[in-house]
Design a protein around this motif. Structure first.
Motif: not given
Length: 774
Positions: A271-272, A274-276, A278-279, A286, A289
């Motif tokens: 999940k992290e 996936n966030r990384y 997109k940022i 960034s 994460i």
């Protein structure tokens, strides 16, 4: 109606193309027969018959491969291209139907019937023309293939048949459909067909547009993301980043899959990630994460080293590395034996307590070596922030996990030997209490789900063997001490120090200073003198420093004075290290009145304590000096009160406290002193001063006193006995309840000392005082 007229002409077969009457078009001609047909035509009236092939792929068409109805055309222009083909400009004149194929080897020659169209323009034809033009206009609006200029040119046509042909020529139809219009001779029917085709094409185009919009809406997001990703890749490549974030994401995904994390941690990591992804890389979040994912990947989640359970092997390793320390070695062997029987055991929490320099830290390292486990050390001295243990929350760029998680990462396995060094030297302030945070770490019932503020997910510490070290367990908070099994490591005896120096310290220092037995030889009596007169400690750290100093002096003599060999005798020791720093044997040289020798326990081991009492005329003041703590002052008050209550039995003037001032002093005034165990020593010195009876010079004593004269037990008997032995005392008076601790005292010390167990002060005075009342 249409009329017919015959004519013989060369035939030019067309592939995938159809020419209507009135239509002007360029054709590229390359086939040999077709070229010859054109050349023949150009020599005549320039008329040729154009008919379309049924199949585009046919290279050498025969009679049956060509449609029968075609168009009579006039060649307006012919140009020979460099590649050998002919480019011709033709204009359709009128429809024609092949009657017969004539025999001609060079090109196709046909006999055709020309179709004369009756161009009657009645009301019906006009209506059809208008309808066709409207339909064509609607078609142009929907289609992007036909221009508005074409519409304007079509609107000027007045003949209905020609209108149908021109509109048909601009439609995107298959050859078969265009041929059908060409074959439709009747003008009304042809216009109707064209209108039908236009309406049908418009519907198809409308439907295409709707579908296109739906697809565009559904694909717009995906296409946009794809486009942006490709753009980002291009930018990263221009900046010199090899693969950019996409390559990094793939690598990290693989690593997460291979890390063998618990399912809940794996979900968080993905999940992290996936966030990384997109940022943007420039964002501060960034890097936060990215660091978090790195920590999750680098922590051991399941990697475990295999314990080497062999009691004899372990015992040998512990004995090689350390001399003595039997209790600790026995405890480690017990742990291994239980583990061998049960195959699983929660990691024990041992606390090695003892003075500095006795080998607590190095012992933990040896335990790890004996168990074949990874070793990691975290020093807790001076730690006063709870986040040092539990980690910081991930709210800023500099956040980090605590010492425990950092240590686990360094260890690389889930079952290391983890040393918590100097656990007694933690403090607390406004940032929290780190010792309270350690409760969860050191509780076997809780530490399988240890929670670090940075990692957030539970981490299993149940397989870790925690070993803590402390100099003074008195400063460790009660709840924390309750979770540890305390093993006290007392100071070494002189015999043990000699052995350690010979077997470990001196060989180690000689190696570090480039010496061997051929260059430096240290006699046994020199080692004893070194221990007695140049060191005073419970451990051997200072002894090692002195051994290093001896090696340095010897190295200087060998190099500077070109001596081949240095032999260190007892007499040469002063030349190497100077005058003795300590006086060995501190016992009084003769019996003293008003002075008793007590035994004290300090963080550096045991020590002897001289207590002096002076009495002189005054008003009954009790003066205490020597930087005494509250407990020691209270012991002096208790001893004073007891002597006043028993003055008659002790043959002391009952009014002594009204006529005299009493001064109790403990030498070494710069050193703070506290503790109840000086009670009987103070009482003995007071009685000695008041009665005039001397205290035996060879007697040392320890014990707490009550107001009724009872002697209560104390701690640290082994250390106190070692200090008494070192000071040259021969008799030790101790509380009756401490007799059980005599087993801890080494045999080499016990045989030189006489132990007298007492339960009341009267017994103490009986054994401590000499002589009659003066």
């Amino acid at each position: 109606m249409a009329s017919h007229k015959s004519r013989t002409l060369p035939l030019l077969p067309l592939r995938g193309l159809l020419v209507y009457p009135s239509m002007v078009i360029h054709l590229d001609v390359g086939r040999e027969k077709s070229v010859q047909a054109l050349e023949t035509v150009m020599m005549g009236d320039q008329h040729i018959f154009l008919a379309t092939q049924k199949e585009v792929s046919t290279e050498e068409p025969m009679q049956e491969d060509i449609y029968e109805i075609g168009t009579l055309a006039k060649v307006k222009q012919m140009l020979k291209l460099p590649n050998g083909t002919l480019r011709v400009l033709v204009e359709g004149v009128q429809r024609g139907e092949i009657n017969t194929f004539l025999e001609n080897e060079n090109y196709f020659e046909v006999d055709i019937d020309l179709v004369e169209e009756a161009e009657r323009k009645g009301i019906e034809e006009q209506a059809l023309m208008r309808t066709a033009l409207q339909a064509f206009e609607q078609y142009i609006k929907v289609s992007n293939k036909v221009t508005n200029e074409t519409l304007a040119s079509v609107q000027d046509i007045e003949e209905p048949g020609r209108l149908a042909d021109v509109i048909a020529s601009h439609l995107s139809l298959r050859v078969r459909e265009k041929q059908e219009i060409l074959e439709t001779i009747d003008v009304k029917e042809r216009l109707n067909n064209v209108i039908k085709i236009l309406n049908n094409e418009k519907e198809v185009l409308d439907l295409e547009k709707k579908i296109g919009q739906r697809v565009k809406q559904s694909m717009e997001k995906t296409q946009k993301e794809y486009y942006l990703r490709e753009q980002m890749k291009a930018i990263q490549q221009e900046l010199g980043e090899k693969e950019g974030k996409s390559g990094e994401i793939e690598t990290l995904t693989e690593k997460i899959e291979e890390a063998n994390m618990p399912e809940n941690v794996k979900e968080i990591a993905l999940k992290e990630l996936n966030r990384y992804e997109k940022i943007p890389a420039s964002s501060a979040e960034s890097s936060v994460i990215r660091n978090y994912i790195d920590w999750l990947l680098n922590l051991p989640w399941s990697k475990e080293t295999e314990d080497h359970i062999d009691l004899h092997h372990t015992e040998n390793i512990l004995n090689e590395d350390h001399y003595g320390l039997d209790k600790v070695k026995e405890r480690v062997l017990e742990y291994l034996a239980v583990q061998q029987l049960t195959k699983s055991i929660k990691g024990p929490i041992l606390c090695l307590a003892g003075p500095p320099g006795v080998g607590k830290t190095s012992l933990a390292r040896s335990i790890a070596k004996a168990l074949n486990r990874n070793f990691v050390r975290a020093s807790l001295g001076g730690v006063r922030d709870e986040a040092e243990i539990r980690g910081h929350r991930r709210t800023y760029v500099g956040a980090m996990p605590g010492r425990i998680i950092q240590g686990m990462k360094k260890a690389g396995s889930i079952n290391p030997v983890f040393l918590l060094d100097e656990i007694d030297k933690m403090s607390n302030d406004f940032r929290g209490d780190p010792s309270a945070a350690l409760l969860e770490v050191l509780d076997p019932e809780q530490n399988h789900t240890f929670s670090d503020h940075y990692i957030e997910e539970p981490y299993d510490l149940s397989k870790v063997m925690f070993i803590a070290t402390a100099n003074n367990i008195g400063t460790i908070p009660g709840p924390l001490l309750d979770r540890m099994e305390v093993i006290t490591i007392p100071g070494y005896t002189e015999v043990e120090k000699v052995h350690i120096a010979k077997e470990h310290l001196i060989p180690k220092q000689m190696k570090e200073h480039g010496l061997d037995k051929g260059k430096l030889q240290i006699r046994d009596e020199s080692i004893i003198k070194l221990i007695r007169y140049y060191t005073r400690e419970a451990g051997v750290r200072n002894l090692e420093r002195q051994a290093a100093a001896v090696c340095r002096k010897a190295a200087k003599q060998i190099v500077g004075e070109e001596q081949k060999r240095v032999i260190l005798t007892e007499n040469k020791l002063e030349d190497f290290l100077g005058k003795p720093k300590f006086r060995y044997g501190q016992a009084e040289e003769q019996d003293q009145v008003g002075a008793a020798t007590g035994l004290a326990y300090t963080t550096a081991g045991g020590d002897t304590l001289s207590i002096e009492v002076s009495i002189y005329p005054g008003k009954g003041k009790l003066i205490l000096t020597g930087k005494l703590g509250d407990v020691m002052k209270e012991s002096a008050q208790a001893a004073f009160s007891y002597i006043r209550s028993r003055s008659e039995e002790l043959n002391i003037d009952p009014d002594f406290h009204e006529k005299n001032d009493i001064h109790i002093h403990v030498p070494e005034g710069a050193t703070p002193k506290d503790g109840p165990s000086a009670g009987i020593t103070m009482a003995t010195a007071l009685v000695s001063a008041l009665t005039g009876n001397a205290v035996r010079k060879e007697v040392g004593m320890t014990g707490e006193i009550t107001l009724r004269g009872r002697v209560l037990p104390i701690g640290g008997l082994k250390e106190k006995s070692l200090s008494a032995h070192r000071a040259g005392l021969t008799t030790i008076i101790l509380p009756k309840e401490n007799e059980k601790d005599l087993d801890d005292i080494p045999e080499s010390v016990r045989k030189d000392l006489t132990f007298i167990a007492v339960s009341h002060l009267d017994e103490v005075l009986k054994h401590a005082l000499v002589g009659e009342k003066k």
